[in-house]
Design a protein around this motif. Structure first.
Motif, PDB file in Angstrom:
ATOM      1  N   UNK A   1      -8.097  31.025   5.589  1.00 55.31           N
ATOM      2  CA  UNK A   1      -8.749  30.283   4.510  1.00 55.31           C
ATOM      3  C   UNK A   1      -9.348  31.233   3.473  1.00 55.31           C
ATOM      4  N   UNK A   2     -10.005  32.302   3.937  1.00 51.39           N
ATOM      5  CA  UNK A   2     -10.607  33.255   3.003  1.00 51.39           C
ATOM      6  C   UNK A   2      -9.525  33.934   2.167  1.00 51.39           C
ATOM      7  N   UNK A   3      -8.449  34.364   2.824  1.00 51.77           N
ATOM      8  CA  UNK A   3      -7.356  34.995   2.080  1.00 51.77           C
ATOM      9  C   UNK A   3      -6.799  34.050   1.017  1.00 51.77           C
ATOM     10  N   UNK A   4      -6.593  32.805   1.409  1.00 56.00           N
ATOM     11  CA  UNK A   4      -6.005  31.830   0.485  1.00 56.00           C
ATOM     12  C   UNK A   4      -6.950  31.527  -0.664  1.00 56.00           C
ATOM     13  N   UNK A   5      -8.214  31.319  -0.367  1.00 55.22           N
ATOM     14  CA  UNK A   5      -9.177  30.956  -1.396  1.00 55.22           C
ATOM     15  C   UNK A   5      -9.434  32.136  -2.354  1.00 55.22           C
TER      16      UNK A   5
ATOM     17  N   UNK B   1      -0.169  33.542   0.480  1.00 56.28           N
ATOM     18  CA  UNK B   1      -0.551  34.080  -0.820  1.00 56.28           C
ATOM     19  C   UNK B   1      -0.946  35.557  -0.717  1.00 56.28           C
ATOM     20  N   UNK B   2      -1.454  35.939   0.441  1.00 57.77           N
ATOM     21  CA  UNK B   2      -1.863  37.335   0.644  1.00 57.77           C
ATOM     22  C   UNK B   2      -0.760  38.155   1.292  1.00 57.77           C
ATOM     23  N   UNK B   3      -0.003  37.541   2.204  1.00 58.69           N
ATOM     24  CA  UNK B   3       1.070  38.235   2.914  1.00 58.69           C
ATOM     25  C   UNK B   3       2.330  37.374   2.860  1.00 58.69           C
ATOM     26  N   UNK B   4       3.094  37.434   1.776  1.00 60.81           N
ATOM     27  CA  UNK B   4       4.310  36.624   1.653  1.00 60.81           C
ATOM     28  C   UNK B   4       5.313  36.951   2.759  1.00 60.81           C
TER      29      UNK B   4
END
Length: 602
Positions: free
Chosen positions: A473-477, A396-399
């Protein structure tokens, strides 16, 4: 002579998620069964039709433990089936069995799978030939300390039930068994048979796997620790465009490493092999199949560089086979001594403790090495196992990108040459700025799963490289709008190994992250993550008991998990007013409901 007894097995490749590989135990059991004229099959349980168990008179299970007391990947289908509640209690009443667990007592769930499988087989009516064996990699003599006496009793029991045919004896240890494969060499242009990366692919087909990994382009390979820091830690990024790979926070990427070119050359010289010569692999027995990872035809260079784990520390079975093949009297006597039960302390001193590799052992026994028939290479040296790394980024942060945080393994023993991790050293040597670099990889679910409810807080404790899955997890959340993220990060020094400092601070400023740090060497008194947890005990208790938070822990398994658990139970007593037993029960309940999850490695 084929017999009706058919030992089965389960194995798992070692990774940072697994206690220990079951592979050596399987090879040893299969070899010893053949010496006793037992017709046997050795295979992973997920490749075995589990419904046939009701027809098996004798089964020997060899199993490792992964994650938080979970079965290995190639056992999971069997595991689900064997624990079905509708199985009759007499399902396996005709079956004799034995269970060998290969584990590591530094893990909290030491040999959990072996213990649970043993109890379940008894529940289903199976007859145990002897108690479960709990091999321990932490023992000074390794798993053999428990396995040797167990095997001695096991074969006595087996031969009592299935005696040797009249006129035949056990094949003595000094006599080599036939090799499993024949290598048929032929003259051909090397480019016609090298098979480099033939099993890998760069275009989407089926999901990537060990048999068909995706060749990912390495985009960056950057050291993220300071120049004076004792450890070389790398942030490595891969381009997975077109792979079909999808992953979530907590998943792991598996990477197949290669042996160093200098080691390949040294191995071929020691054994008198031409690296450019080609061969076809032919199984000698009808129920033995060729390794799917090896192309047909194949070059010696491909076999040694990409399949044989010549950098691994050999087990006792390696010395047993070398002794059988050695034509040199002095070397053979020494190999027999090292492979004997009485020589296990000397074997530990020579090989296990200094972490001497198979290649180094072969160089120490040059006459034996030069006489090894190529047909025995796959019997002698185990295959290179994939290494698992926590994924440190979110799609989600780095496709189309996948990142890992990797510590390059290097340490000194009494040997002159430093010990180096095969995969980490290989990856660290690759420089994408010097030209295209491709790495075979695939993804699988990890041991950490994060809550789906958007308002559920998460507490993450990740010292050192243990922070990698929590960065994902932090990037995704954050990308999902979930801001209740509490991260406890610990390292030695702020200016040397504070991974992603700028990223964490930016997220703090946005109100997406609460970061608590512990820099153990930046002051006279060492401060660790467990100390920070206790300092913030009221907040931790509030999050866990009143707001239903999930708690996650990742990192080294040696001391930290026990220290964090002790800190938590102390918080439960002081902030929750629980007694000692109540606090322990509270922690156990969090674990049982997956609100307390760990991912640790030795």
């Amino acid at each position: 002579m084929p017999r009706r007894a058919r030992p089965e097995g389960v194995t798992s490749g070692r990774s940072r998620k697994s206690e220990v590989s079951a592979g050596p135990g399987l090879r040893s059991l299969g070899r010893e069964a053949r010496r006793r004229r037992l017709g046997c099959r050795v295979q992973a349980l997920d490749s075995y039709p589990v419904v046939n168990l009701i027809n098996e008179p004798l089964v020997i299970f060899v199993c490792a433990t992964t994650g938080q007391g979970d079965p290995p990947d190639n056992m999971k289908n069997f595991w689900r089936f064997i624990f079905r509640k509708n199985l009759p209690s007499t399902s396996l009443c005709q079956m004799d069995f034995a269970v060998l667990g290969l584990g590591d007592s530094s893990y909290a769930k030491f040999n959990f799978v072996a213990k649970k499988l043993y109890r379940r087989l008894l529940q289903l009516g199976g007859t145990a030939l002897l108690p479960v064996c709990l091999g321990d990699d932490q023992h000074e003599l390794g798993p053999d300390a428990a396995i040797d006496p167990w095997l001695h009793t096991l074969w006595e029991k087996v031969l009592g039930l299935h005696p040797m045919p009249i006129g035949l004896d056990v094949i003595p240890p000094g006599v080599p068994l036939p090799s499993k494969f024949a290598l048929q060499f032929f003259q051909e242009a090397p480019e016609m048979c090298s098979g480099e990366q033939r099993g890998a692919r760069t275009e989407p087909q089926s999901p990537p796997s060990e048999l068909q990994p995706f060749l990912a382009r390495m985009v960056t390979n950057r050291r993220v620790t300071g120049p004076s820091h004792f450890q070389d830690v790398r942030l490595i990024e891969f381009d997975i465009t077109g792979s079909g790979i999808n992953f979530a926070a907590g998943d792991v990427v598996l990477i197949l490493p290669q042996n160093a070119a200098s080691h390949v050359q040294q191995f071929c010289q020691a054994l008198g092999l031409d690296p450019d010569q080609c061969f076809m692999l032919q199984p000698r027995e009808p129920d033995v199949s060729c390794p799917e990872r090896l192309p047909q035809p194949c070059s010696v260079r491909h076999l040694v560089s990409q399949y044989l784990d010549i950098a691994s520390v050999p087990r006792r079975s390696f010395f047993e086979l070398l002794a059988c093949l050695s034509p040199h009297e002095l070397e053979r006597d020494k190999l027999l001594e090292l492979s004997s039960p009485a020589g296990q302390e000397e074997l530990s001193q020579y090989c296990s403790r200094p972490r001497r590799t198979a290649l180094e052992v072969l160089c120490d026994f040059p006459h034996t090495a030069a006489a090894i028939p190529p047909d025995y290479l796959l019997d002698l040296i185990p295959p290179i196992r994939p290494r698992a790394f926590s994924i440190a980024s979110s799609l989600l942060a780095r496709p189309s990108r996948l990142q890992i945080l990797m510590a390059v393994v290097q340490y000194q023993t009494r040997l002159k040459e430093p010990r180096r991790g095969l995969c980490s050293s290989w990856l660290a040597s690759l420089d994408p700025e010097q030209g295209p670099v491709q790495v075979p990889l695939w993804v699988r679910p990890g041991g950490l799963t994060f809550p789906q409810a958007p308002d559920t807080p998460v507490i993450m404790v990740g010292p050192g490289t243990g922070v990698a899955p929590f960065r994902a997890a932090v990037q995704e959340r954050v990308a999902q709008g979930r801001t209740e993220n509490f991260l406890f990060f610990g390292c030695r020094q702020r200016d040397q190994d504070f991974y992603w400092e700028a990223e964490w601070k930016e997220l703090e400023e946005r109100g997406c992250l609460s970061l608590v740090t512990a820099f153990s060497r930046d002051q006279e008194r060492k401060v660790y993550v467990q100390h920070r947890l206790r300092e913030l005990g009221p907040l931790v208790w509030e999050l866990l008991d009143h707001r239903g938070a999930y708690f996650y822990l990742a990192g080294n398994a040696k001391y930290m998990p026990a220290d964090v658990s002790e800190a938590l139970t102390s918080i439960f007593r002081e902030e929750g007013g629980l007694s000692g037993p109540e606090a322990a029960a509270y922690l156990a309940r969090l674990q049982r409901t997956l609100r307390y999850q760990t991912e640790t490695w030795a």
